[in-house]
Write a protein that holds these residues in place. Structure first.
Motif, short mmCIF file in Angstrom:
data_model
loop_
_atom_site.label_atom_id
_atom_site.label_comp_id
_atom_site.label_asym_id
_atom_site.label_seq_id
_atom_site.Cartn_x
_atom_site.Cartn_y
_atom_site.Cartn_z
N UNK A 150 0.82 -1.33 -0.11
CA UNK A 150 -0.02 0.05 0.03
C UNK A 150 0.88 1.14 -0.18
N UNK A 151 1.79 1.07 0.75
CA UNK A 151 2.92 2.37 0.70
C UNK A 151 3.57 2.63 -0.60
N UNK A 152 3.89 1.53 -1.28
CA UNK A 152 4.32 1.72 -2.71
C UNK A 152 3.24 2.24 -3.85
N UNK A 153 1.96 1.80 -3.38
CA UNK A 153 0.81 2.39 -4.28
C UNK A 153 0.50 3.81 -4.14
N UNK A 154 0.96 4.40 -2.79
CA UNK A 154 0.70 5.76 -2.68
C UNK A 154 1.46 6.56 -3.79
N UNK A 155 2.77 6.23 -3.75
CA UNK A 155 3.59 6.90 -4.83
C UNK A 155 3.12 6.34 -6.29
N UNK A 156 3.01 5.23 -6.49
CA UNK A 156 2.38 4.57 -7.79
C UNK A 156 1.28 5.39 -8.17
N UNK A 157 0.13 5.47 -7.43
CA UNK A 157 -1.36 6.04 -8.02
C UNK A 157 -1.06 7.44 -8.03
N UNK A 158 -0.55 8.01 -6.77
CA UNK A 158 -0.53 9.50 -6.58
C UNK A 158 0.77 10.07 -7.72
N UNK A 159 1.40 9.47 -8.19
CA UNK A 159 2.71 9.88 -8.90
C UNK A 159 2.24 9.84 -10.45
N UNK A 160 0.89 9.36 -10.63
CA UNK A 160 0.39 9.25 -11.88
C UNK A 160 1.03 8.25 -12.90
N UNK A 161 1.80 7.19 -12.27
CA UNK A 161 2.18 6.25 -13.05
C UNK A 161 1.34 5.43 -13.57
N UNK A 162 0.22 5.26 -12.97
CA UNK A 162 -0.78 4.23 -13.38
C UNK A 162 -1.85 5.06 -14.31
N UNK B 260 -5.09 12.08 -7.09
CA UNK B 260 -5.19 12.46 -5.62
C UNK B 260 -5.82 11.62 -4.82
N UNK B 261 -7.11 11.28 -5.22
CA UNK B 261 -7.81 10.52 -4.42
C UNK B 261 -7.50 9.21 -4.11
N UNK B 262 -6.88 8.62 -5.21
CA UNK B 262 -6.11 7.23 -5.11
C UNK B 262 -5.21 7.45 -4.04
N UNK B 263 -4.21 8.46 -4.08
CA UNK B 263 -3.14 8.65 -3.00
C UNK B 263 -3.69 8.67 -1.74
N UNK B 264 -4.78 9.40 -1.62
CA UNK B 264 -5.36 9.43 -0.29
C UNK B 264 -5.98 8.20 0.21
N UNK B 265 -6.47 7.37 -0.78
CA UNK B 265 -6.89 6.01 -0.60
C UNK B 265 -6.00 5.09 0.18
N UNK B 266 -5.06 5.15 -0.13
CA UNK B 266 -3.59 4.30 -0.25
C UNK B 266 -3.05 4.80 1.17
N UNK B 267 -3.01 6.09 1.55
CA UNK B 267 -2.48 6.50 2.53
C UNK B 267 -3.38 6.16 3.75
N UNK B 268 -4.60 6.14 3.53
CA UNK B 268 -5.63 5.52 4.47
C UNK B 268 -5.59 4.37 4.88
N UNK B 269 -5.07 3.34 3.85
CA UNK B 269 -4.71 1.97 4.03
C UNK B 269 -3.61 1.89 4.86
#
Ligand code: PFF
Length: 450
Positions: free
Chosen positions: A118-130, A310-319
Motif C-alpha cells: 500500500x505504501x508503494x501504491x501511494x507513490x504509484x497512484x499519486x505520481x500518476x504512473x498508473x 490525488x484521491x487514489x493516493x489518499x486512499x492508499x494513505x488511508x490503508x
C-alpha cells in the motif's frame, strides 16, 4: 498506582484507550476484506449476520480481554500466569498467553509486507504512473511488485521501522500520541473518499451491492465467515486488546469502551465499502476476491476518474495509516513481555523483536517470488502463516480467553471490573457458554472437522 501500573504506564484517559484499541481493530481487514465478503455473501443479509456476531460474541470477548488485562496489568503471558495463580488454576493458562502473543507476532510479519504494498501504491497512484493505464497494465504493475523481492523488502523495512519507532517511544509518547493524530486523519480521509464516491461513482449501485439483502446468497458457510471476520476485524484473540486493557485506568468503564471500539470498527468497515464499490462500478469493473480488489481493480478506476491520482493516493494513505495503528497493537504484547521478563528497555525490545519479525516477513516476500514453488502442507509460506494464525491460533486463543474469564476467574473479580447488574449477568452467561461454543464451531469448521 501499583508497581505494575508504573512499569508500563497508563493511558491518559479512556478516550486514549478507545482510540488505540480502535486503531488496532481498524485495519486491512476493514478496508479490503469486509466490503468484498459482504458483497459476495448476500450484501445486507451478510451485514446483518456480521452485526449479530459482533454484538453477541465480539463485544463480550473484547470485554473479557480488557478485564483480564486490567486485572493483570502486564503482558498477556504474565497476566494469565498471575490471574491463574490467583484463582488457584494451573500453569496451563500461561500457554494461552503465549499463543496470543505469538499469533500477533506472526500476523505482523505478513501484515507489514501487505502494508508495504500500500505504501508503494501511494507513490504509484499519486505520481500518476498508473494514469491512463488499462486494466492489463495495472495488473502487470501489481505482478511486477510481487515478483520483486527488492522492492517489497524496501517497503516492508520502512513499514516495520515506522511501527517500531512508535512502539519504542512507549505507551503515552508513542502509541497514544500516534493514534491521537492518526485516527482522526483516517476518519477525515474516509469521509473525503465517501464524498468522492458519492459524486463521481455509481453510488446507488454500490450501495445496493453492499446493503441489499439477498438471503439466497447467504449460504451455510456465511455465518462462519461472518464470525471469523468479526474476530479478526475486532482484533480479538491475539493479546492486543488484553495488553491495551492493562494500561486502562481503574475507573474507566470497560463495557462502554468495548461498545465504542466496536462501533468505530463497524462504521469504518461499512464506510470503506461505501467508498469502494461505487468507484469500482462507475468503471464497469467487477469486484474481485481479496487483495486484488484494492491493488488491481481500484487503481484502474482511479486512473479514469477526475482527481483520481490525488484521491487514489489518499486512499492508499488511508490503508497505510489503518495498517500502522494495527501493527502497533500486534507487536505491543511481545514488547511488554520482553521488557517484563528479559529486563530490556522498550527500544531494545523493539529492536530485537522487530528484527525477528522483519526476518519472518522475508518469508512472505519470498513466497511471491523466490520461494513461489516451495510449499509446506500444500501452502506457500504466506498462506501457511495466514492459516496458522487466522484459522487456528486465533479461534483457539478466543475460546481460551472466554473460558478463562468465564470459568477460572472468580465472579467477584469480573464483577468488580465490569460492574454488577443485568448487563453483567448477560455477559457472564455469554462468555461461559455462547462465545466458546460459537467460536468452537468456527474452529472445527476451519480444520475441516465439521
Ligand atoms: N483488526 C485488524 C484488521 O482488521 O485488519 C487486524 C488485527 C490487528 C488483528 C491487530 C489483531 C490485532 F491485534
Amino acid at each position: 498506582m501499583t508497581d505494575l501500573t508504573l512499569r508500563h504506564g497508563l493511558w491518559s484517559s479512556r478516550l486514549a484507550f478507545v482510540l488505540a484499541a480502535s486503531g488496532s481493530a481498524i485495519g486491512l481487514g476493514n478496508i479490503w476484506k469486509f466490503p468484498y465478503l459482504a458483497g459476495d455473501n448476500g450484501g445486507g443479509a451478510f451485514v446483518l449476520v456480521y452485526l449479530l456476531c459482533v454484538v453477541a460474541i465480539g463485544i463480550p470477548i473484547m470485554m473479557a480481554e480488557t478485564l483480564l488485562g486490567r486485572r493483570g496489568r502486564q503482558s498477556p503471558i504474565n497476566t494469565l500466569r498471575t490471574l491463574a495463580a490467583e484463582a488457584g488454576a494451573g500453569g496451563f493458562w500461561q500457554g494461552a498467553g503465549w499463543l496470543a502473543v505469538l499469533a500477533g507476532f506472526l500476523i505482523l510479519s505478513y501484515y507489514s509486507v501487505i502494508a508495504g504494498w500500500a505504501m508503494a501504491y501511494i507513490l504509484k497512484v499519486g505520481g500518476g504512473f498508473l494514469n491512463q493505464s488499462d486494466a492489463a497494465a495495472v495488473r502487470t504493475a501489481f505482478l511486477e511488485l510481487k515478483a520483486s523481492p527488492d522492492l517489497q523488502v524496501i517497503w516492508h523495512t520502512l513499514f516495520m521501522l515506522a511501527t517500531l519507532l512508535i512502539v519504542g517511544r512507549g505507551i503515552n509518547d508513542g502509541i497514544e500520541r500516534a493514534t491521537r493524530i492518526m485516527m482522526p486523519a483516517l476518519l477525515l480521509m474516509l469521509v473525503l473518499l465517501d464524498a468522492y464516491a458519492m459524486t463521481t461513482g455509481s453510488f446507488q449501485r454500490g450501495l445496493a451491492f453492499l446493503f441489499q439483502p439477498d438471503f439466497s446468497r447467504l449460504g451455510g458457510g456465511s455465518l462462519l465467515t461472518a464470525m471469523g471476520q468479526a474476530f479478526f476485524s475486532l482484533g480479538l484473540g491475539m493479546g492486543s486488546i488484553m495488553v491495551y486493557g492493562a494500561y486502562l485506568p481503574d475507573r474507566a468503564s470497560i463495557a462502554q469502551s468495548a461498545w465504542a471500539v466496536t462501533l468505530a470498527d463497524t462504521a469504518v468497515a461499512l464506510a470503506a465499502g461505501i467508498a469502494i464499490f461505487p468507484i469500482v462500478f462507475a468503471n464497469g469493473m467487477e469486484p474481485t476476491l481479496g487483495p486484488g480488489l484494492i491493488f488491481e481493480t481500484l487503481p484502474v478506476a482511479f486512473a479514469h476518474m477526475p482527481g483520481g491520482a490525488l484521491f487514489g493516493a489518499v486512499f492508499f494513505a488511508l490503508v497505510v495509516l489503518a495498517a500502522l495503528t494495527s501493527a502497533i497493537a500486534l507487536i505491543e504484547p511481545t514488547i511488554a513481555y520482553l521488557s517484563e521478563n528479559r529486563g530490556l528497555t522498550r527500544p531494545e525490545a523493539c529492536l530485537r523483536a522487530g528484527l525477528v519479525c522483519w526476518l519472518l516477513g522475508l518469508g512472505t516476500v519470498f513466497s511471491f517470488n523466490l520461494w513461489a514453488n516451495r510449499t509446506w502442507f500444500g501452502k506457500n509460506f504466506f498462506e501457511l502463516i495466514d492459516f496458522l494464525t487466522a484459522d487456528l491460533m486465533l479461534p483457539v486463543g478466543g475460546i481460551l480467553v472466554a473460558l478463562f474469564a468465564g470459568w477460572v476467574v472468580e465472579s467477584q473479580v469480573s464483577e468488580a471490573e465490569l460492574g454488577s447488574g443485568r448487563g453483567y449477568r448477560l455477559w457472564r452467561v455469554t462468555i461461559r457458554y455462547l462465545a466458546p461454543g460459537a467460536v468452537g464451531l468456527v474452529f472445527l469448521r476451519a480444520i475441516g472437522a465439521i
